[in-house]
Design a protein around this motif. Structure first.
Motif, PDB file in Angstrom:
ATOM      1  N   GLY A  97       0.828  -1.202   0.000  1.00 27.97           N
ATOM      2  CA  GLY A  97       0.000   0.000   0.000  1.00 27.97           C
ATOM      3  C   GLY A  97       0.863   1.251   0.000  1.00 27.97           C
ATOM      4  O   GLY A  97       1.926   1.276   0.610  1.00 27.97           O
ATOM      5  N   ILE A  98       0.392   2.252  -0.694  1.00 26.31           N
ATOM      6  CA  ILE A  98       1.077   3.550  -0.739  1.00 26.31           C
ATOM      7  C   ILE A  98       0.137   4.577  -0.144  1.00 26.31           C
ATOM      8  O   ILE A  98      -0.948   4.831  -0.681  1.00 26.31           O
ATOM      9  CB  ILE A  98       1.483   3.937  -2.171  1.00 26.31           C
ATOM     10  CG1 ILE A  98       2.545   2.989  -2.713  1.00 26.31           C
ATOM     11  CG2 ILE A  98       2.025   5.357  -2.193  1.00 26.31           C
ATOM     12  CD1 ILE A  98       1.977   1.774  -3.399  1.00 26.31           C
ATOM     13  N   VAL A  99       0.547   5.192   0.979  1.00 23.63           N
ATOM     14  CA  VAL A  99      -0.289   6.154   1.676  1.00 23.63           C
ATOM     15  C   VAL A  99       0.519   7.423   1.935  1.00 23.63           C
ATOM     16  O   VAL A  99       1.685   7.361   2.324  1.00 23.63           O
ATOM     17  CB  VAL A  99      -0.839   5.570   2.998  1.00 23.63           C
ATOM     18  CG1 VAL A  99       0.275   5.151   3.931  1.00 23.63           C
ATOM     19  CG2 VAL A  99      -1.765   6.573   3.694  1.00 23.63           C
ATOM     20  N   ALA A 100      -0.100   8.559   1.694  1.00 16.81           N
ATOM     21  CA  ALA A 100       0.543   9.845   1.949  1.00 16.81           C
ATOM     22  C   ALA A 100       0.136  10.364   3.319  1.00 16.81           C
ATOM     23  O   ALA A 100      -0.959  10.076   3.810  1.00 16.81           O
ATOM     24  CB  ALA A 100       0.164  10.854   0.881  1.00 16.81           C
ATOM     25  N   VAL A 101       1.029  11.124   3.934  1.00 18.36           N
ATOM     26  CA  VAL A 101       0.702  11.728   5.219  1.00 18.36           C
ATOM     27  C   VAL A 101      -0.380  12.791   5.031  1.00 18.36           C
ATOM     28  O   VAL A 101      -1.371  12.823   5.766  1.00 18.36           O
ATOM     29  CB  VAL A 101       1.966  12.341   5.856  1.00 18.36           C
ATOM     30  CG1 VAL A 101       1.607  13.050   7.159  1.00 18.36           C
ATOM     31  CG2 VAL A 101       3.009  11.261   6.105  1.00 18.36           C
ATOM     32  N   ASN A 102      -0.207  13.640   4.020  1.00 22.26           N
ATOM     33  CA  ASN A 102      -1.162  14.700   3.716  1.00 22.26           C
ATOM     34  C   ASN A 102      -1.546  14.648   2.251  1.00 22.26           C
ATOM     35  O   ASN A 102      -0.771  14.151   1.415  1.00 22.26           O
ATOM     36  CB  ASN A 102      -0.565  16.079   4.037  1.00 22.26           C
ATOM     37  CG  ASN A 102      -0.233  16.242   5.508  1.00 22.26           C
ATOM     38  OD1 ASN A 102      -1.044  15.921   6.369  1.00 22.26           O
ATOM     39  ND2 ASN A 102       0.964  16.730   5.793  1.00 22.26           N
ATOM     40  N   PRO A 103      -2.726  15.123   1.905  1.00 20.91           N
ATOM     41  CA  PRO A 103      -3.113  15.147   0.485  1.00 20.91           C
ATOM     42  C   PRO A 103      -2.135  15.992  -0.332  1.00 20.91           C
ATOM     43  O   PRO A 103      -1.548  16.944   0.165  1.00 20.91           O
ATOM     44  CB  PRO A 103      -4.512  15.762   0.513  1.00 20.91           C
ATOM     45  CG  PRO A 103      -5.011  15.554   1.908  1.00 20.91           C
ATOM     46  CD  PRO A 103      -3.823  15.621   2.781  1.00 20.91           C
ATOM     47  N   GLY A 104      -1.989  15.631  -1.588  1.00 18.66           N
ATOM     48  CA  GLY A 104      -1.124  16.389  -2.477  1.00 18.66           C
ATOM     49  C   GLY A 104       0.330  15.997  -2.430  1.00 18.66           C
ATOM     50  O   GLY A 104       1.171  16.684  -3.015  1.00 18.66           O
ATOM     51  N   ALA A 141       2.654  -8.845  -8.128  1.00 24.59           N
ATOM     52  CA  ALA A 141       2.778  -7.627  -7.316  1.00 24.59           C
ATOM     53  C   ALA A 141       1.476  -6.850  -7.406  1.00 24.59           C
ATOM     54  O   ALA A 141       0.927  -6.665  -8.490  1.00 24.59           O
ATOM     55  CB  ALA A 141       3.948  -6.764  -7.784  1.00 24.59           C
ATOM     56  N   ILE A 142       1.005  -6.403  -6.269  1.00 23.83           N
ATOM     57  CA  ILE A 142      -0.235  -5.634  -6.193  1.00 23.83           C
ATOM     58  C   ILE A 142       0.081  -4.334  -5.444  1.00 23.83           C
ATOM     59  O   ILE A 142       0.618  -4.364  -4.325  1.00 23.83           O
ATOM     60  CB  ILE A 142      -1.354  -6.409  -5.468  1.00 23.83           C
ATOM     61  CG1 ILE A 142      -1.623  -7.744  -6.170  1.00 23.83           C
ATOM     62  CG2 ILE A 142      -2.618  -5.568  -5.391  1.00 23.83           C
ATOM     63  CD1 ILE A 142      -2.572  -8.642  -5.410  1.00 23.83           C
ATOM     64  N   PHE A 143      -0.251  -3.215  -6.078  1.00 21.44           N
ATOM     65  CA  PHE A 143      -0.022  -1.911  -5.471  1.00 21.44           C
ATOM     66  C   PHE A 143      -1.375  -1.256  -5.231  1.00 21.44           C
ATOM     67  O   PHE A 143      -2.205  -1.159  -6.146  1.00 21.44           O
ATOM     68  CB  PHE A 143       0.831  -1.027  -6.383  1.00 21.44           C
ATOM     69  CG  PHE A 143       2.225  -1.565  -6.576  1.00 21.44           C
ATOM     70  CD1 PHE A 143       3.232  -1.277  -5.678  1.00 21.44           C
ATOM     71  CD2 PHE A 143       2.517  -2.385  -7.660  1.00 21.44           C
ATOM     72  CE1 PHE A 143       4.510  -1.781  -5.856  1.00 21.44           C
ATOM     73  CE2 PHE A 143       3.785  -2.891  -7.839  1.00 21.44           C
ATOM     74  CZ  PHE A 143       4.797  -2.591  -6.944  1.00 21.44           C
ATOM     75  N   VAL A 144      -1.586  -0.798  -3.987  1.00 23.65           N
ATOM     76  CA  VAL A 144      -2.868  -0.229  -3.577  1.00 23.65           C
ATOM     77  C   VAL A 144      -2.656   1.247  -3.244  1.00 23.65           C
ATOM     78  O   VAL A 144      -1.851   1.588  -2.358  1.00 23.65           O
ATOM     79  CB  VAL A 144      -3.448  -0.973  -2.362  1.00 23.65           C
ATOM     80  CG1 VAL A 144      -4.818  -0.400  -2.001  1.00 23.65           C
ATOM     81  CG2 VAL A 144      -3.541  -2.466  -2.640  1.00 23.65           C
ATOM     82  N   ASP A 145      -3.382   2.088  -3.959  1.00 21.30           N
ATOM     83  CA  ASP A 145      -3.353   3.524  -3.679  1.00 21.30           C
ATOM     84  C   ASP A 145      -4.390   3.823  -2.602  1.00 21.30           C
ATOM     85  O   ASP A 145      -5.594   3.604  -2.799  1.00 21.30           O
ATOM     86  CB  ASP A 145      -3.647   4.308  -4.952  1.00 21.30           C
ATOM     87  CG  ASP A 145      -3.621   5.812  -4.707  1.00 21.30           C
ATOM     88  OD1 ASP A 145      -2.955   6.247  -3.746  1.00 21.30           O
ATOM     89  OD2 ASP A 145      -4.271   6.555  -5.480  1.00 21.30           O
ATOM     90  N   ILE A 146      -3.934   4.357  -1.428  1.00 20.07           N
ATOM     91  CA  ILE A 146      -4.796   4.582  -0.277  1.00 20.07           C
ATOM     92  C   ILE A 146      -4.941   6.085  -0.049  1.00 20.07           C
ATOM     93  O   ILE A 146      -4.032   6.866  -0.335  1.00 20.07           O
ATOM     94  CB  ILE A 146      -4.210   3.910   0.982  1.00 20.07           C
ATOM     95  CG1 ILE A 146      -3.885   2.434   0.690  1.00 20.07           C
ATOM     96  CG2 ILE A 146      -5.157   4.011   2.165  1.00 20.07           C
ATOM     97  CD1 ILE A 146      -3.125   1.750   1.803  1.00 20.07           C
ATOM     98  N   SER A 147      -6.088   6.490   0.445  1.00 18.02           N
ATOM     99  CA  SER A 147      -6.314   7.906   0.749  1.00 18.02           C
ATOM    100  C   SER A 147      -5.298   8.406   1.767  1.00 18.02           C
ATOM    101  O   SER A 147      -4.776   7.636   2.587  1.00 18.02           O
ATOM    102  CB  SER A 147      -7.728   8.118   1.290  1.00 18.02           C
ATOM    103  OG  SER A 147      -8.695   7.765   0.329  1.00 18.02           O
ATOM    104  N   ALA A 148      -5.016   9.701   1.708  1.00 20.87           N
ATOM    105  CA  ALA A 148      -4.054  10.307   2.635  1.00 20.87           C
ATOM    106  C   ALA A 148      -4.489  10.091   4.077  1.00 20.87           C
ATOM    107  O   ALA A 148      -5.675  10.119   4.406  1.00 20.87           O
ATOM    108  CB  ALA A 148      -3.920  11.796   2.339  1.00 20.87           C
ATOM    109  N   PHE A 149      -3.514   9.868   4.951  1.00 20.53           N
ATOM    110  CA  PHE A 149      -3.802   9.529   6.342  1.00 20.53           C
ATOM    111  C   PHE A 149      -4.565  10.642   7.038  1.00 20.53           C
ATOM    112  O   PHE A 149      -5.492  10.370   7.820  1.00 20.53           O
ATOM    113  CB  PHE A 149      -2.480   9.258   7.068  1.00 20.53           C
ATOM    114  CG  PHE A 149      -2.652   8.759   8.467  1.00 20.53           C
ATOM    115  CD1 PHE A 149      -2.749   7.401   8.732  1.00 20.53           C
ATOM    116  CD2 PHE A 149      -2.728   9.640   9.534  1.00 20.53           C
ATOM    117  CE1 PHE A 149      -2.913   6.944  10.024  1.00 20.53           C
ATOM    118  CE2 PHE A 149      -2.897   9.192  10.820  1.00 20.53           C
ATOM    119  CZ  PHE A 149      -2.992   7.837  11.076  1.00 20.53           C
TER     120      PHE A 149
END
Length: 587
Positions: A413-420, A521-529
């Motif tokens: 999973g790939i998650v950002a701390v903040n949007p953008g 390989a599976i990559f999951v785009d997750i909403s910003a934390f």
């Protein structure tokens, strides 16, 4: 997901878990990094000081200084050591005389400076105001006692005369601050300098001060000679009476001489009286000549000349001083800013605080190729390996991510701390490079808050992840084949609960275990934390999570909060990515 930037470079930094305790020594690399990061603060502060200094130099009234030199001829006698000491004392006294109120006041009167606005209309400085206030406070008791004693002679003077006296005194005080008298080395030459707003006025003041000093010196010598002459006059009268008495006694004894020894004594006394009288008379004549024709101890050897340039303000010195102070203040402000800045700018900030195995810097640059997702949408069915632009560094990052757990089939999973922060772009890049390497790859858009991948790659898809959660058979039609080795599962239409939270319940028709049977390989785009709780829900179901931050925007405190929170719910943090790093930092 911004469509105008792509990654131009990656600098993977494999770091061991941070060692606790102790601070690393300051190195040249740290100082150079500090300058690269904070040079704008230093430059802006220095520029501000230079602007202030330049404004002062341009607006300040110029001051010109003229100098007049005089030679002093000390009238001393004695041994060589005595003469040297007497000469120094004599010249020091002459310096004080040149600065006396009589000399300065005579100059003010001679040049009419008490009517010059530069000398009488000056606004007093803060120091002068404070001094005047203190002097006024200390003189209040005396004023009160004078009022109690009644009006004195000063109160009887006309008001206009009192005001004129105050103006004259103000002009004298101003001129004292604008003049200087000094001895040149150990010679007998003194220099009188005067400052004014115009070159000619400076010359006039310097020459007039020299003439007033000479006149003061002549007047003092004439006054001393007059006093000496008066004393000699009285002494001559006394000697004359004594001589007359001695001569009369000698004449009386000579007419009837009885004792030759007495006669000789009277004759000797008369001669001594006559000699003393004649000497005193000669000294009196010389003293009267000095009164009539006085000679000064000082002579002008060099009159003042028109100054060719202004003496103040000293533009070069002021500009250099302002630049030095600006650099110092700029460095101080930059250090304060650097020490208190909690934004992420270096990989070791996250590595030391979070104990992560690796932290990667990604730089961005503008190109004309457009966003990678749009390229995928436009290039469906083409030869990806030949058409897709291989971005330098992303291949290494992809290999590092896939090989971290040494598993063939992984869900990351790939998650950002903040949007953008660019998490969706990074997920897309990793998926593309994984498929180019030959691995069967699935890219899942689970970012319910902002499904930028679905909008860019499959804006018109009718089914997506939301539908597959209810009916697992739809995965075959919902997963869009972008290349022979890459498929994309769009988000779909979210009604109430986000797909990430539904996946965490493990009661859906879709499971990652089933997907790993088909995909390597599976990559999951997750909403910003910070925008959604989806990361807390889905992260434990994944093999690992990559945390994405934005260089110079995301704080280390927010990043550590995300890492610790995800670890508390059972997620494994594979590493962190610092996105949007400037070229100079990334290199």
């Amino acid at each position: 997901m911004t469509s105008s930037t792509i990654f131009s470079g990656v600098s993977p930094i494999s770091l061991p878990p941070a060692a606790t305790g102790g601070n690393s020594p300051l190195t040249l690399r740290d100082m150079l990094f500090f300058i690269r990061m904070r040079w704008l603060w230093i430059a802006a502060t220095t520029f501000a000081f230079l602007v202030l200094a330049g404004s002062y130099v341009l607006t300040a009234e110029p001051t010109f200084v003229a100098n007049t030199q005089l030679v002093i001829v000390p009238q001393v006698s004695g041994s060589e050591a005595q003469r040297a000491f007497a000469e120094d004392a004599f010249i020091e006294g002459q310096l004080e005389i040149a600065k006396s109120s009589d000399v300065v006041g005579g100059t003010v009167t001679a040049l009419g400076l008490d009517t010059d606005p530069d000398f009488v209309d000056q606004t007093p400085s803060l120091q002068d105001r404070a001094k005047s206030w203190l002097m006024g406070a200390s003189s209040e008791p005396d004023t009160a006692s004078q009022e109690a004693a009644g009006p004195g002679p000063r109160d009887a003077q006309p008001q206009q005369q009192i005001e004129d006296g105050r103006i004259h005194d103000r002009a004298v005080a101003t001129l004292l601050n604008m003049m200087g008298v000094r001895r040149i080395g150990s010679s007998t030459i003194i220099e009188i300098s005067a400052a004014a707003s115009t070159p000619q006025q400076a010359v006039d003041i310097a020459d007039t001060l020299a003439r007033q000093y000479i006149q003061k010196n002549i007047a003092m010598k004439a006054n001393a000679s007059r006093q000496y002459s008066e004393w000699l006059t009285r002494f001559v009268s006394e000697q004359q009476r004594g001589l007359a008495e001695a001569a009369s006694a000698l004449a009386s004894f000579t007419s009837t001489p009885r004792d030759q020894f007495k006669l000789a004594e009277l004759q000797s006394a008369t001669d001594a009286r006559r000699t003393l009288y004649e000497n005193t008379l000669n000294q009196l004549t010389e003293a009267k000549q000095r009164i009539t024709y006085p000679v000064s101890d000082a002579t002008i050897v060099s009159r003042a000349t028109l100054p060719l340039s202004k003496a103040r303000p000293r533009s070069t010195l002021i500009i250099a001083f302002a630049a030095a102070v600006g650099l110092g203040v700029g460095f101080a402000l930059a250090l304060i800013r650097h020490a208190g800045d909690r934004r992420i700018v270096r990989p070791n900030q996250i590595a030391d605080a979070g104990g992560l195995p690796f932290v990667t810097l990604l730089a961005t640059s503008r190109t004309s190729n457009g966003h990678s997702a749009r390229f995928l949408a436009a290039g469906t069915g083409s030869s990806t390996a030949a058409a897709y632009p291989v971005i330098p560094g992303m291949a290494e990052l992809s290999a590092t991510v896939v090989g971290l757990r040494r598993k063939r089939r992984v869900v990351i999973g790939i998650v950002a701390v903040n949007p953008g922060s660019g998490a969706s772009t990074i997920a897309c890049e990793l998926a593309v490079l994984s498929s180019i390497s030959g691995a069967q790859t699935l890219l899942i858009d689970a970012a319910a808050q902002k499904s930028s991948l679905s909008k860019s790659i499959a804006p018109h898809s009718s089914t997506g992840l939301v539908d597959v959660l209810d009916n697992g058979e739809l995965i075959r039609t919902a997963a869009l084949p972008l290349t022979p080795t890459l498929k994309f599962l769009p988000l779909g239409k979210v009604v109430a609960v986000s797909p990430a939270i539904r996946l965490s319940s493990r009661r859906t028709q879709l499971s990652f275990a089933e997907l790993k049977k088909e995909f390597d390989a599976i990559f999951v785009d997750i909403s910003a934390f910070s925008a959604s709780p989806d990361a807390n829900a889905i992260a434990p179901e994944l093999d690992g999570v990559l945390v994405v931050t934005s260089h110079g925007h995301t704080s280390i405190d927010d990043t550590m909060h995300v890492i610790e929170t995800l670890r508390n719910v059972g997620a494994e943090i594979l590493g962190a990515i610092i996105n949007h790093a400037p070229k100079r930092i990334e290199s």
